[in-house]
Every structure is written in C-alpha cells, then in structure tokens.
Write an enzyme that holds these catalytic residues in place. Structure first.
Site, short mmCIF file in Angstrom:
data_model
loop_
_atom_site.label_atom_id
_atom_site.label_comp_id
_atom_site.label_asym_id
_atom_site.label_seq_id
_atom_site.Cartn_x
_atom_site.Cartn_y
_atom_site.Cartn_z
CG ASN A 1 -5.35 -8.53 -5.75
OD1 ASN A 1 -5.69 -8.72 -6.91
ND2 ASN A 1 -5.97 -7.65 -4.96
CD1 TRP A 2 -0.38 -10.94 -9.78
CD2 TRP A 2 -0.83 -11.54 -11.90
NE1 TRP A 2 0.51 -11.94 -10.14
CE2 TRP A 2 0.24 -12.32 -11.43
CE3 TRP A 2 -1.30 -11.75 -13.20
CZ2 TRP A 2 0.87 -13.30 -12.21
CZ3 TRP A 2 -0.68 -12.71 -13.98
CH2 TRP A 2 0.40 -13.48 -13.50
CE LYS A 3 -4.16 -4.37 -5.43
NZ LYS A 3 -4.15 -3.22 -4.57
CG HIS B 1 -9.22 -6.10 -2.62
ND1 HIS B 1 -9.07 -4.76 -2.90
CD2 HIS B 1 -7.98 -6.58 -2.33
CE1 HIS B 1 -7.78 -4.45 -2.79
NE2 HIS B 1 -7.11 -5.53 -2.45
CD GLU C 1 -7.59 -2.07 -5.02
OE1 GLU C 1 -7.66 -2.95 -5.90
OE2 GLU C 1 -6.52 -1.73 -4.47
CD GLU D 1 -5.70 -7.01 1.59
OE1 GLU D 1 -4.57 -7.22 1.17
OE2 GLU D 1 -6.66 -6.70 0.86
N GLY E 1 -1.39 -0.31 -0.97
CA GLY E 1 -0.87 0.46 -2.09
C GLY E 1 -0.30 1.82 -1.69
CB SER F 1 2.65 -1.48 1.83
OG SER F 1 1.78 -0.57 1.18
N GLY G 1 -0.18 -7.12 -3.08
CA GLY G 1 -0.60 -6.41 -4.29
C GLY G 1 0.61 -6.07 -5.14
N GLY G 2 1.07 -4.83 -5.03
CA GLY G 2 2.14 -4.31 -5.89
C GLY G 2 3.34 -5.24 -6.03
C1 PEP Z 1 -3.95 -5.50 -1.82
O1 PEP Z 1 -4.46 -4.79 -2.67
O2 PEP Z 1 -4.57 -6.51 -1.42
C2 PEP Z 1 -2.65 -5.14 -1.31
C3 PEP Z 1 -2.27 -5.66 -0.17
O3 PEP Z 1 -1.91 -4.25 -2.06
P1 PEP Z 1 -0.43 -3.73 -1.74
O4 PEP Z 1 0.41 -4.93 -1.37
O5 PEP Z 1 0.03 -3.10 -3.03
O6 PEP Z 1 -0.53 -2.77 -0.63
#
Ligand code: PEP
Length: 249
Positions: free
Chosen positions: A9-11, A94, A96, A166, A172, A212, A233-234
């Site tokens: 997920n590039w956000k 999600h 967010e 999640e 994050g 993460s 994500g990241g």
């Molecule tokens: C996400 O936003 O779906 C996510 C899992 O982010 P991260 O891997 O950065 O925690």
C-alpha cells in the site's frame, strides 16, 4: 492451498517519475512463483502502473473507491473507472480511511456491496486500536468489524474477499504484533468466517497481516499457519525490502 499474497500500500506516495523508478526496480527482481504480489498506488498512478507491469504477474490495486457506480460524487472514482483501466481489486476499510476520513461501518458496508456488484475483489482492512487491546476488547472489536464485510455475502462472493488484519497500533509505528499475537487473531478470524459460512470456505479465504512488516520480521510472521501474507505500508516503498518480504514464506 490458500493464496499467499504480499500487497504494497503506497498510500499518498510516488508521483509519475517516482512510480516509474520504483516499478523498474521491482521488475529487476525475480518474482516468487507461489506468491501473488500486488501494489496499490494512488489513483493518478494506476493506469501508468498497469501499463508498466504488463509483462509481470504483479497486479495493481486501488487504495479506495467511490460508493456508487456513477453520479454526483465530486472527487470520487467509480468501480467501473477502475475496471476500465485493468484494476480488479480495491482496498476497503483501511484504518486511515476510517480515522481521517471518518468512513464508518455503514459506509464500508455500502462500499463492499458496490465493489462486489462491480465484480471487483476487495482487500478488507480492520483491526483494533491500542486502547481496545489494553482493555482486552480486541476480539470483540474485530468480530464487529468483520460483520461489515461478511454479513450479506453469498458463498460465491466471499471468494472475492481478502481479509487484512491490521492492528492500528502497529501501522506505521514500527511496533509489530508478535507472530503469536497475529496467529491468535488470524485463527479467531478464520473461526468467525467458518461460523458465517463453513470450514471449507474459511479454509480458502486469505487473511493478511498488516502493521510494520519488514524484511527482518516477515519470515516469522508468515510462518504462522493462519497468516497468508501481508499488507505492507512503509516497506513497500523500497523495492529491495518489498521483494525480500515477498520472498519470506
Ligand atoms: C498499512 O498502512 O496498511 C501498513 C501496514 O503500514 P505499515 O506497514 O507502514 O505499518
């Protein structure tokens, strides 16, 4: 065997040039044969990504979608528009979107319905906040969130759902659920699917872990029997890290 999936997920990251660069880097790595790799760029980079990934098995996923097939919804993107450019999967729910954009269970139920009716696959995200876990309400919260995704689905349509557990406190933050915590929740989730449908169905629905995930912890988390991959994500913004994670089964 259930699908193994690693989805990035590039956000709100990667413009036109950055997308081209990252996808070129991704394509320079061999793809694992038994893992489905997905990336979710911003709306503006979806068509570009579909075109650039044509020679690969990597699929392109939307991060969001409007709640109607068409109409007066300024700023929204319809399922038909996604399908028209070769995007067949959408992320819904999600944390967010829930937190910042106030998408509640009612709204998410509508979105899932529209996505399914439009023949899109759905990566449905859910998970408890830190305070829920501290108060030991996390199982109840997750069960209630799951209802939204599962309640009105037919046996045929549940096969269009990929679940992504999640825990919000791990997104994050650098904090990760331990492999044991992930397995405990994933097994609970699979039992819930079984109660809505049956054990055969429950056995087929992929449940991803997100929060993460990094190359250093992916192997341990993915080794759990009910963890079928990750929503990343990241670490999905770095080609080497992302492909290392995809090779962590
Ligand atoms: C996400 O936003 O779906 C996510 C899992 O982010 P991260 O891997 O950065 O925690």
């Amino acid at each position: 065997m259930r699908d193994r999936i690693v989805a990035g997920n590039w956000k709100m990251n990667n413009d036109f040039n950055e997308t081209e660069k990252l996808l070129d880097q991704l394509k320079s790595y061999p793809e694992p044969s038994d893992v489905k790799i997905m990336i979710a760029p911003s709306f503006t980079q979806l068509y570009q990504s579909v075109q650039l990934l044509k020679s690969t098995n990597i699929s392109v996923v939307a991060q969001n979608m409007g709640i109607a097939p068409s109409g007066a919804y300024t700023g929204e993107v319809s399922p038909k528009m996604l399908k028209g450019i070769g995007v067949n999967t959408v992320i819904i729910g999600h944390s967010e979107r829930r937190d910042i954009f106030k998408e509640d269970d009612n709204f998410l139920t509508k979105k899932i319905k529209i996505a399914i009716e439009s023949d899109l696959k759905v990566i449905f995200c859910f998970g408890e906040k830190l305070e829920d876990r501290v108060l030991k309400n996390h199982f109840e919260i997750v069960a209630n969130q799951l209802k939204v995704a599962l309640l009105n689905l037919s046996y045929k349509n549940i096969m269009k759902i990929i679940l992504a557990y999640e825990p919000v406190w791990a997104i994050g933050t650098g904090e990760t659920a331990s492999a044991a915590q992930a397995q405990e929740m994933h097994s609970y989730i699979r039992n819930i699917i079984s109660s809505y449908f049956d054990s055969k169905v429950a056995d087929k629905v992929p449940i991803l872990y997100g929060g993460s995930v990094k190359p250093s912890n992916a192997k341990e988390i993915f080794s759990e029997s009910d963890v079928d991959g990750g929503l990343i994500g990241g670490a999905s913004l770095n080609a080497e890290d992302f492909m290392n994670i995809a090779n962590s089964f």
